[in-house]
Write a protein that holds these residues in place. Sequence first.
Motif, mmCIF file in Angstrom:
data_model
loop_
_atom_site.group_PDB
_atom_site.id
_atom_site.type_symbol
_atom_site.label_atom_id
_atom_site.label_comp_id
_atom_site.label_asym_id
_atom_site.label_seq_id
_atom_site.Cartn_x
_atom_site.Cartn_y
_atom_site.Cartn_z
ATOM 1 N N GLU A 125 -72.784 28.897 69.479
ATOM 2 C CA GLU A 125 -73.508 28.354 68.329
ATOM 3 C C GLU A 125 -74.887 28.994 68.170
ATOM 4 O O GLU A 125 -75.418 29.051 67.066
ATOM 5 C CB GLU A 125 -73.657 26.838 68.486
ATOM 6 C CG GLU A 125 -72.350 26.064 68.351
ATOM 7 C CD GLU A 125 -72.508 24.596 68.653
ATOM 8 O OE1 GLU A 125 -72.060 23.761 67.846
ATOM 9 O OE2 GLU A 125 -73.110 24.271 69.708
ATOM 10 N N LEU A 126 -75.452 29.469 69.267
ATOM 11 C CA LEU A 126 -76.795 30.054 69.222
ATOM 12 C C LEU A 126 -76.791 31.531 68.847
ATOM 13 O O LEU A 126 -77.790 32.056 68.359
ATOM 14 C CB LEU A 126 -77.485 29.874 70.586
ATOM 15 C CG LEU A 126 -77.784 28.434 70.993
ATOM 16 C CD1 LEU A 126 -78.287 28.386 72.429
ATOM 17 C CD2 LEU A 126 -78.797 27.801 70.046
ATOM 18 N N ILE A 127 -75.683 32.207 69.093
ATOM 19 C CA ILE A 127 -75.590 33.629 68.753
ATOM 20 C C ILE A 127 -75.139 33.761 67.304
ATOM 21 O O ILE A 127 -74.026 33.370 66.941
ATOM 22 C CB ILE A 127 -74.608 34.362 69.685
ATOM 23 C CG1 ILE A 127 -75.130 34.324 71.123
ATOM 24 C CG2 ILE A 127 -74.417 35.804 69.229
ATOM 25 C CD1 ILE A 127 -74.180 34.925 72.132
ATOM 26 N N MET A 169 -87.588 35.168 67.776
ATOM 27 C CA MET A 169 -87.755 34.712 69.150
ATOM 28 C C MET A 169 -86.436 34.720 69.902
ATOM 29 O O MET A 169 -86.351 35.192 71.049
ATOM 30 C CB MET A 169 -88.345 33.299 69.186
ATOM 31 C CG MET A 169 -88.547 32.767 70.605
ATOM 32 S SD MET A 169 -89.073 31.043 70.673
ATOM 33 C CE MET A 169 -90.732 31.200 70.010
ATOM 34 N N GLY A 170 -85.402 34.187 69.269
ATOM 35 C CA GLY A 170 -84.097 34.187 69.902
ATOM 36 C C GLY A 170 -83.576 35.590 70.151
ATOM 37 O O GLY A 170 -82.966 35.867 71.188
ATOM 38 N N ALA A 171 -83.822 36.474 69.198
ATOM 39 C CA ALA A 171 -83.376 37.862 69.351
ATOM 40 C C ALA A 171 -84.082 38.539 70.520
ATOM 41 O O ALA A 171 -83.458 39.237 71.319
ATOM 42 C CB ALA A 171 -83.629 38.628 68.057
ATOM 43 N N GLU A 176 -76.256 36.920 60.620
ATOM 44 C CA GLU A 176 -77.641 37.150 60.211
ATOM 45 C C GLU A 176 -78.534 37.294 61.451
ATOM 46 O O GLU A 176 -79.388 36.437 61.714
ATOM 47 C CB GLU A 176 -78.146 36.002 59.343
ATOM 48 C CG GLU A 176 -77.411 35.826 58.035
ATOM 49 C CD GLU A 176 -77.952 34.656 57.243
ATOM 50 O OE1 GLU A 176 -78.698 34.899 56.267
ATOM 51 O OE2 GLU A 176 -77.664 33.496 57.608
ATOM 52 N N PRO A 177 -78.354 38.351 62.222
ATOM 53 C CA PRO A 177 -79.131 38.499 63.461
ATOM 54 C C PRO A 177 -80.606 38.799 63.174
ATOM 55 O O PRO A 177 -80.944 39.456 62.196
ATOM 56 C CB PRO A 177 -78.449 39.683 64.150
ATOM 57 C CG PRO A 177 -77.869 40.488 63.023
ATOM 58 C CD PRO A 177 -77.427 39.470 62.005
ATOM 59 N N GLY A 178 -81.458 38.299 64.053
ATOM 60 C CA GLY A 178 -82.888 38.558 63.900
ATOM 61 C C GLY A 178 -83.332 39.885 64.471
ATOM 62 O O GLY A 178 -84.440 40.350 64.186
ATOM 63 N N TRP A 179 -82.472 40.530 65.262
ATOM 64 C CA TRP A 179 -82.878 41.762 65.916
ATOM 65 C C TRP A 179 -83.265 42.881 64.948
ATOM 66 O O TRP A 179 -84.235 43.613 65.213
ATOM 67 C CB TRP A 179 -81.796 42.240 66.879
ATOM 68 C CG TRP A 179 -82.214 43.471 67.629
ATOM 69 C CD1 TRP A 179 -81.714 44.729 67.509
ATOM 70 C CD2 TRP A 179 -83.265 43.553 68.603
ATOM 71 N NE1 TRP A 179 -82.370 45.602 68.347
ATOM 72 C CE2 TRP A 179 -83.327 44.902 69.029
ATOM 73 C CE3 TRP A 179 -84.145 42.634 69.155
ATOM 74 C CZ2 TRP A 179 -84.245 45.336 69.980
ATOM 75 C CZ3 TRP A 179 -85.072 43.071 70.104
ATOM 76 C CH2 TRP A 179 -85.109 44.399 70.505
ATOM 77 N N PRO A 180 -82.568 43.087 63.835
ATOM 78 C CA PRO A 180 -82.997 44.137 62.903
ATOM 79 C C PRO A 180 -84.435 43.964 62.426
ATOM 80 O O PRO A 180 -85.147 44.961 62.213
ATOM 81 C CB PRO A 180 -82.000 44.015 61.743
ATOM 82 C CG PRO A 180 -80.762 43.482 62.381
ATOM 83 C CD PRO A 180 -81.271 42.508 63.408
#
Length: 220
Positions: A7-9, A55-57, A13-17
């Motif tokens: 659920e957290l991954i 932050m999560g990324a 829409e990842p924040g890493w980019p």
Amino acid sequence: MTKTLDELINAKEPGWPVVREWLDGANKPVEVLDVSPRRGAEVLLALQVTTRSPMGAIAFQTGGLLVDHGWVRILGGGCARMEGDLARWNGLGGRPLVEPFNGAMLVAHDVLGGFFALDGGALGEGRGAAYYLAPDTLEWERLVDSYSELVAFLLTGDLAKFYEDFRWPGWEKDVAALSPDRGYSFVPPLFARDEGPGRERRDVPMVELLGMNLELADAT
């Protein structure tokens, strides 16, 4: 309700980019530390933030970010080189470094013993603004409105100006050789008027610097 790792991954829409754009636009050296999948997952679960957020990324995909030769350390998922991670520095998980900081979240620190934190009510209005515990004033100073703005500032802002009164000739070599889990204690301290020819410094654990500066800040 505690969220699972799935659920957290956020793969859609990842924040890493977004973080990658800041890294590509950095105006100073930045080293991205590797993190093991297991440790990144543990920190993400402890934080309960998704990888859609920067932050999560950073927690899930890096061991942390060493900015400007390691002068500033943005906390991530931790690694052998930088054991302190976003969970442990906030009293979370199975191996906390400190007691939980009620009403604030530590997200970065620097070699001077300065700490960056997000406000959850202890520092300001409780809306997530980023503050800096300045070792020369022992006060929490408001910097920007959010975690994203803080990371963008640390990577692309004018750190030379921000720290212009505290750097010494050859600091780059000294700081690069220092463990990211350690910082400098100064004699006389940075908050004291220095009438002498200069300050002596010794490297100590960052946890020790946090405890000392928080205690002194409470006493002033």
